[in-house]
Write a protein that holds these residues in place. Structure first.
Motif, short mmCIF file in Angstrom:
data_model
loop_
_atom_site.label_atom_id
_atom_site.label_comp_id
_atom_site.label_asym_id
_atom_site.label_seq_id
_atom_site.Cartn_x
_atom_site.Cartn_y
_atom_site.Cartn_z
N GLU A 147 40.98 29.38 4.39
CA GLU A 147 40.94 30.33 3.24
C GLU A 147 40.84 31.69 3.75
N ARG A 148 41.69 32.67 3.29
CA ARG A 148 41.59 33.81 3.65
C ARG A 148 40.61 34.56 2.62
N LEU A 149 39.49 35.29 3.36
CA LEU A 149 38.67 35.87 2.69
C LEU A 149 38.96 37.37 2.25
N TYR A 150 39.71 37.88 3.18
CA TYR A 150 40.07 39.48 3.07
C TYR A 150 40.84 39.95 4.03
N HIS A 151 41.35 40.99 4.13
CA HIS A 151 42.38 41.61 5.00
C HIS A 151 41.72 43.13 4.81
N PHE A 152 41.44 43.81 5.78
CA PHE A 152 41.36 45.14 5.85
C PHE A 152 42.51 45.85 6.59
N PRO A 153 43.07 46.70 6.25
CA PRO A 153 44.11 47.61 6.75
C PRO A 153 43.65 48.29 7.81
N LEU A 154 44.53 48.83 8.68
CA LEU A 154 44.27 49.67 9.70
C LEU A 154 43.97 51.14 9.00
N ASN A 155 42.64 51.56 9.56
CA ASN A 155 42.16 52.98 8.95
C ASN A 155 42.68 53.98 9.87
N TYR A 156 43.66 54.69 9.35
CA TYR A 156 44.55 55.58 10.21
C TYR A 156 44.07 57.06 9.79
N ASN A 157 43.68 57.91 10.63
CA ASN A 157 43.49 59.34 10.18
C ASN A 157 44.50 60.10 10.43
N ASP A 158 45.28 60.78 9.40
CA ASP A 158 46.27 61.67 9.24
C ASP A 158 46.21 62.79 10.20
N GLU A 159 46.98 62.82 11.29
CA GLU A 159 46.77 63.83 12.43
C GLU A 159 46.87 65.40 11.77
N THR A 160 47.68 65.73 10.67
CA THR A 160 47.33 67.23 10.32
C THR A 160 46.20 67.30 9.55
N ALA A 161 45.90 66.59 8.87
CA ALA A 161 44.38 66.41 8.28
C ALA A 161 43.21 66.62 9.34
N VAL A 162 43.13 65.73 10.28
CA VAL A 162 42.34 65.89 11.36
C VAL A 162 42.27 67.25 12.06
N ASP A 163 43.55 67.99 11.93
CA ASP A 163 43.40 69.49 12.49
C ASP A 163 42.86 70.31 11.71
N ARG A 164 42.48 70.04 10.51
CA ARG A 164 41.84 70.75 9.46
C ARG A 164 40.13 70.34 9.51
N VAL A 165 40.13 68.99 9.59
CA VAL A 165 38.65 68.40 9.57
C VAL A 165 37.88 68.94 11.06
N LEU A 166 38.48 68.80 12.04
CA LEU A 166 37.82 68.99 13.33
C LEU A 166 37.19 70.37 13.41
N PRO A 167 37.79 71.31 13.16
CA PRO A 167 36.99 72.81 13.29
C PRO A 167 35.85 72.80 11.98
N ALA A 168 36.16 72.00 10.96
CA ALA A 168 35.20 72.16 9.82
C ALA A 168 33.86 71.34 10.60
N LEU A 169 33.94 70.22 10.94
CA LEU A 169 32.92 69.41 11.89
C LEU A 169 32.27 70.33 12.68
N GLN A 170 33.17 70.77 13.75
CA GLN A 170 32.47 71.80 14.76
C GLN A 170 31.60 72.92 14.02
N LYS A 171 32.07 73.43 12.94
CA LYS A 171 31.29 74.13 12.24
C LYS A 171 29.89 73.72 11.65
N ALA A 172 29.92 72.60 11.33
CA ALA A 172 28.93 71.78 10.67
C ALA A 172 27.50 71.65 11.47
N VAL A 173 28.12 71.01 12.79
CA VAL A 173 27.02 70.51 13.73
C VAL A 173 27.21 71.22 15.17
N GLY A 174 27.98 71.94 15.31
CA GLY A 174 28.13 72.65 16.57
C GLY A 174 29.38 72.11 17.46
N ALA A 175 30.12 72.86 18.15
CA ALA A 175 31.22 72.18 18.70
C ALA A 175 30.86 71.35 19.90
N GLN A 176 29.84 71.74 20.39
CA GLN A 176 29.57 70.49 21.62
C GLN A 176 28.96 69.38 21.13
#
Lengths: 407, 407, 407, 407
Positions: free
Chosen positions: B304-333
């Motif tokens: 009996e199938r309980l569930y299926h989780f799809p692939l969790n895919y990070n959009d590359e263009t959106a990552v380009d915007r998130v990445l510097p924001a994260l670096q700003k939040a916690v420090g690039a290092q």
């Protein structure tokens, strides 16, 4: 079934109807081992109605005593507990009862081993013998023992001083329903039923996220390997001419499919007819469990002993007296001498605790003794009421009279 | 941890203390998937206190909306459910909660996956952004999603029309606590988290007495063989350069050691990063389960199938915007680009259901990022409160501002 | 296939026909590792015909040296041994050769790994370069290495002083045929091929009559349990994002079906790309083998190391020079950068023994690169002669000229 | 050992020394089944020396006939073949012989089942009886049967018309050395030795490079799973009160550790005492082998029957005559009635083919009957020469006289 018992030593039709009602009542109200409270009360009411005095022993055990002049003391035992099985017989009087296991789990309960027929048969025999008091003399000890399935009941009654409170018998008798043909009986002299040893095994791994096996240690894979490898004990370490069983009856691990759990727990039931074989099996089982844990990089699992059933041994001299009595009860053609059974019983303890011989036999419960049909502990195990109950009553009456009957 | 967020965009000490109190309260009151009733109410109270309007969606899901002038719509999701784990962290604010699984089993419950920190971090970010309304414009959609662990929650919110009731965002953001070092963040572009498929397998044997294996069919031995044999899927049927997991997370059979039970039930959790690999694994798992049943002389088990989780895919263009924001939040290092994770999430559904990109990252929760320490789903998993919660809040604030910030 | 090599740097039709004849001759006369006597003689005859001086090194190894003025020294290696496989390609020029393994077993022999194409390609390149002496300067070291399949050959040549007898090169190049499309090449920078560790395991039981398992100890059941349990190393002890292989390639026990034999012997081949993973796998394999022996009541099995292949690492700087040379040889669209391979090579030793970088790549051998088709070590592995051999020759010529070519 | 045979019916010291020499000669020159060429010649020379005429039958079988007036015809059979075992007894007269199995494998050969003592004992009895011709009358048929270990010899002799060429006996006798105490004998009435069924199983996978399991199908992992799973036939599918053995006596796969081979081959030996049990076991074995192949994604393996041994049944009436003769031969206290043995014999065919009863017993061969010591088919199995050979001779003389003796 053809009995040679005299007419007055057979059940009257009214008695028989009463036994049927009693049987169905017990069947519909099964209770788990050492929790047979209502069952004990019902037995007590019945004994009181027959004018038999009784006392409680070992918690939910009941002992009735019928003194009838000089003569030998003979004990007859019926066990009273039921099993955590969901009944699937489809019988009109099926059980819908539930109970709670010692670990707190709520479970359905069923007289899946047929102890309800044991109680009823012994109550029937008591009734017949009380109606025929003039034909026998001596003392009859009726033992309604709780907790057979967990090997706790006979020990509890002994611990509670049954043989201080009741007169010591010269023999202890007992009987068990089987998938054999109703109206037949079988018995073996010497070893009658196997030793049983039971353990709970707890395998401790390391819990982790189901997607990260490398960060934990999987106790389910380890315990599955143990189950698989245990098959080689019987197949490779014993002579094929010896007899043993290694059953894993429960296996429980994990609450969620995406968590590798911390532990897996399983329970083992081991049967043997011989101390050497038993020792070989117990050593091999422990060796395999520990080594498979090592294979998985785990600590030695915890092995907790649940119980030990002794060998149930039928005294040969006493069998010589029981056998013709059984033949008289159900007809010589309906009594077979059989091989030992791998099932176990704590019945033997009641005699061995005081050095008294005991004899135990089986009476059939199915219309045709179909070897493919459901067996004890099956959710489909459904003895037919007749001639099963009459044969059980006749067998008890006849064997008791083998010691107590006046000439 | 060194943030480059301006002072007013950081938590005040009073806000931080409030978040700590909230966090402990959530931690001590975990609820099972799709049963997050008190959690939802607590979130609603908090949103109300912040002046944020909200609505229920998908049963125990809560959606808060902050409209702040023209500009983009951005959604941020926190999941709210906990797990059937008995907490063993020894923390002062440990959970002693219990819950009831869909099958009726009572179990202990723990925020063993750290969703309590997700809720708290998103509430913290909402508070900071509300206090700084003048520095951003657009619409913020706060999604408190139930039932992530069972892959039921995102689907339930979509089914219940979340994107009809809330404005459609141009990106959906989300984050998860990990065993990494508190104050650090890691993210991967492209495939971020694995597909998951879960099944319940019921193996039907034939019940019998534990001493008479020949009269039944042992489902425990058969299911153990399945567990053992399933190990060869990953070891023999996949390229070592591909990635997959086959975990048996639960195994339940039998109520008594001296009964061979009628059935054994186990559950499977399967991870993959690639449709071809997934298909190979699913086919092999089904083939093995059916064949091992045949080896044991059993019917095909029920899967009996309980569930299926799809692939969790990070959009590359959106990552380009998130990445510097994260670096700003916690420090690039303190920001690492990482490999995909084998864990799964239904987070991706919230965006993919309407063709909107999404980005998901991990923030650390342990003092030193000890790779040997307890991981999510361990009963010992115990994120330190700080700098974990501040980093979660800063990361959410900073990434939201990457879309919503004025200039 | 489209080469950008100038006309004179390509094979003439006559040269090509000669290579085809040579290739078929090598294919029909395969020899087992370190027994390549006739192969070495044939190579020597060919070098002599080309006017190249050579010397034996490492037994059946051959080293040819072409000095052509000042300039760098570059080595190119082709391996020469074949495998104990019974050819099933159905090719007109199939092998019917046999050989004798070190343990005395007579076996069929086949160039099932395609080393025959390596020899031919390098001889072809030597011929082209000799015909174009005026366009390059420096020293060319042609290494025909024996015993690659057993990891014995490179070590034997180093042990025998190859780098004392031949000038030290500044780079060592090498190539291998693959199931890729003929006319294409693929290469990876950094880790290129896996480490390999190989062991022979001898499980000692106690021999007995097949009908009396209780009087012996069954080593076949024990070794089978080891094989089964070893599957959990990759499936449960490694991160799914890491790569490793544990293959049991041989299993031999018993001479007669009614004797439980004294011993069972199997051999293991283990691949990994990373020292940590390798160490985890080797420890787990040893732990499982010892524990499974204990489960069977046996002594610790004997584990004899057969060989270790080091990681085959492609120097990144050297790859930067090889890559455009390969693109020139077969066309840019026919060169792919690929993931590491789990196969192993002792090629890397030739450079690492003297601290010199090395580069190794693969050239396709099948008409269409069918991913379902037979692979190296299959009895059906049958590279097409063209464009395979021309591509191999062109690739060798072009990469050698990347170091040796005048301007 | 105390015989009650008269002095003249015992071996003289000279005869005994001759038997010792003969025994060591047979022991040092063992031959594989159906290849007993030199053994047959040696027997023929010995019969000729005794003045007994003989003929070849079934290839390497020899039949000697002694006619001595009127009276019953009685046959006595000794089997003559040896086993592919490397002797490890350390005896001065150890075997260093080799032989070639039908599949072409060269193997060491040893009289590991003790058939050399059978030949010698029967030759000794012939000598004694010829020296005492006046004390008996009738016809003695001496059968030296080849190929017992492969169940081929008795069938070959019958096929070759032994009972057309020799007079039909009224009983066929035979005996076998065992690990019991030298000078003792044991016998069982009714079922004496098990049925045996033997199969060769070929599991076909798909060959590939050892580092690329995903490109092939691993027959070793599949065959190991079969071996493991076959253990559950005896442990789960039979009553513990029934007797059967499933032994995998050989397992051969692969030539090189870095190649996953195309096939794995193993052989099975199955014992049972009862047709129902046999049928259950054969069905279960076939079911498991096919299902495990399916679990591995393989075609149904090829199962080739090697042979079937019938039940060796000791006629109860004939046992009644043999038993006192054995007691006379070695002393009543040295004769035991035993349980059936799981070993098998084609001996029974010689009688059953013509509807004549047969009796078979065992004589001990070790100084003290150590139950932990080496058994038949062990490389350490080393019967002591005396009193083993004298007891074998006496037993044969005495039982033959039970039919042939003049009052």
């Amino acid at each position: 079934m053809t009995t040679e018992l005299t007419a007055e030593r057979q059940l009257t039709e009214q008695e028989r109807q009463h036994l049927h009602t009693l049987y169905k009542e017990f069947h519909q109200n099964p209770e788990l081992s050492m929790q047979e409270h209502r069952t004990a009360e019902r037995i007590e009411r019945e004994l009181t109605a027959l004018g038999i005095s009784s006392f409680r022993c070992g918690g939910t055990g009941v002992v009735g005593i019928v003194e009838n002049g000089d003569g030998p003391v003979v004990a007859f035992r019926a066990d009273t507990d039921a099993l955590p099985i969901e009944e699937a017989t489809g019988l009109e009087y099926s059980s819908e009862a539930t109970g709670t296991l010692p670990d707190g789990t709520d479970v359905p309960v069923m007289h899946g081993c047929g102890h309800d027929s044991h109680i009823t048969g012994l109550l029937g025999a008591a009734q017949v013998l009380l109606r025929n008091r003039e034909t026998w003399s001596g003392t009859l000890v009726l033992i309604f023992q709780p907790g057979e399935e967990t090997a706790a009941g006979a020990a509890a009654m002994i611990e509670d001083g049954i043989w201080d409170k009741a007169p010591r018998p010269e023999v202890v008798l007992g009987q068990h329903v089987s998938p054999g043909k109703a109206g037949t009986v079988d018995i073996s002299a010497g070893p009658a039923m196997a030793m049983a040893d039971s353990f709970r095994v707890t395998v401790t791994g390391r819990q982790t996220h189901g997607s990260q096996p490398q960060n934990g240690k999987d106790p389910i894979v380890a315990a599955a390997a143990m189950v698989t490898r245990l098959q080689s004990v019987v197949s490779r370490e014993l002579s094929p001419l010896d007899s043993a069983v290694v059953t894993v009856g429960t296996f429980h691990a994990g609450l969620k499919e995406n968590i590798i759990p911390e532990t897996a727990e399983f329970s083992l039931n081991i049967r043997s007819l011989d101390e050497d074989v038993r020792s070989t099996v117990l050593n091999a089982v422990e060796r395999i469990i520990n080594a498979e844990a090592a294979a998985a990089g785990l600590e030695q699992p915890q092995m907790e002993r649940l119980y030990h059933f002794p060998l149930n041994y039928n005294d040969e001299t006493a069998v010589d007296r029981v056998l013709p009595a059984l033949q008289k009860a159900v007809g010589a053609q309906n009594v077979a001498e059989s091989k030992p059974r791998m099932g176990s019983e704590d019945f033997g303890l009641l005699g061995s605790a005081i050095g008294v011989p005991s004899v135990f036999w089986f009476f059939g419960g199915t219309p045709d003794g179909d070897p493919e049909g459901p067996v004890n502990h099956s959710p489909y195990f459904a003895p037919v009421i007749e001639p099963t109950l009459t044969a059980a009553t006749d067998a008890a009456v006849s064997t008791l009279l083998a010691w107590l009957g006046r000439s």
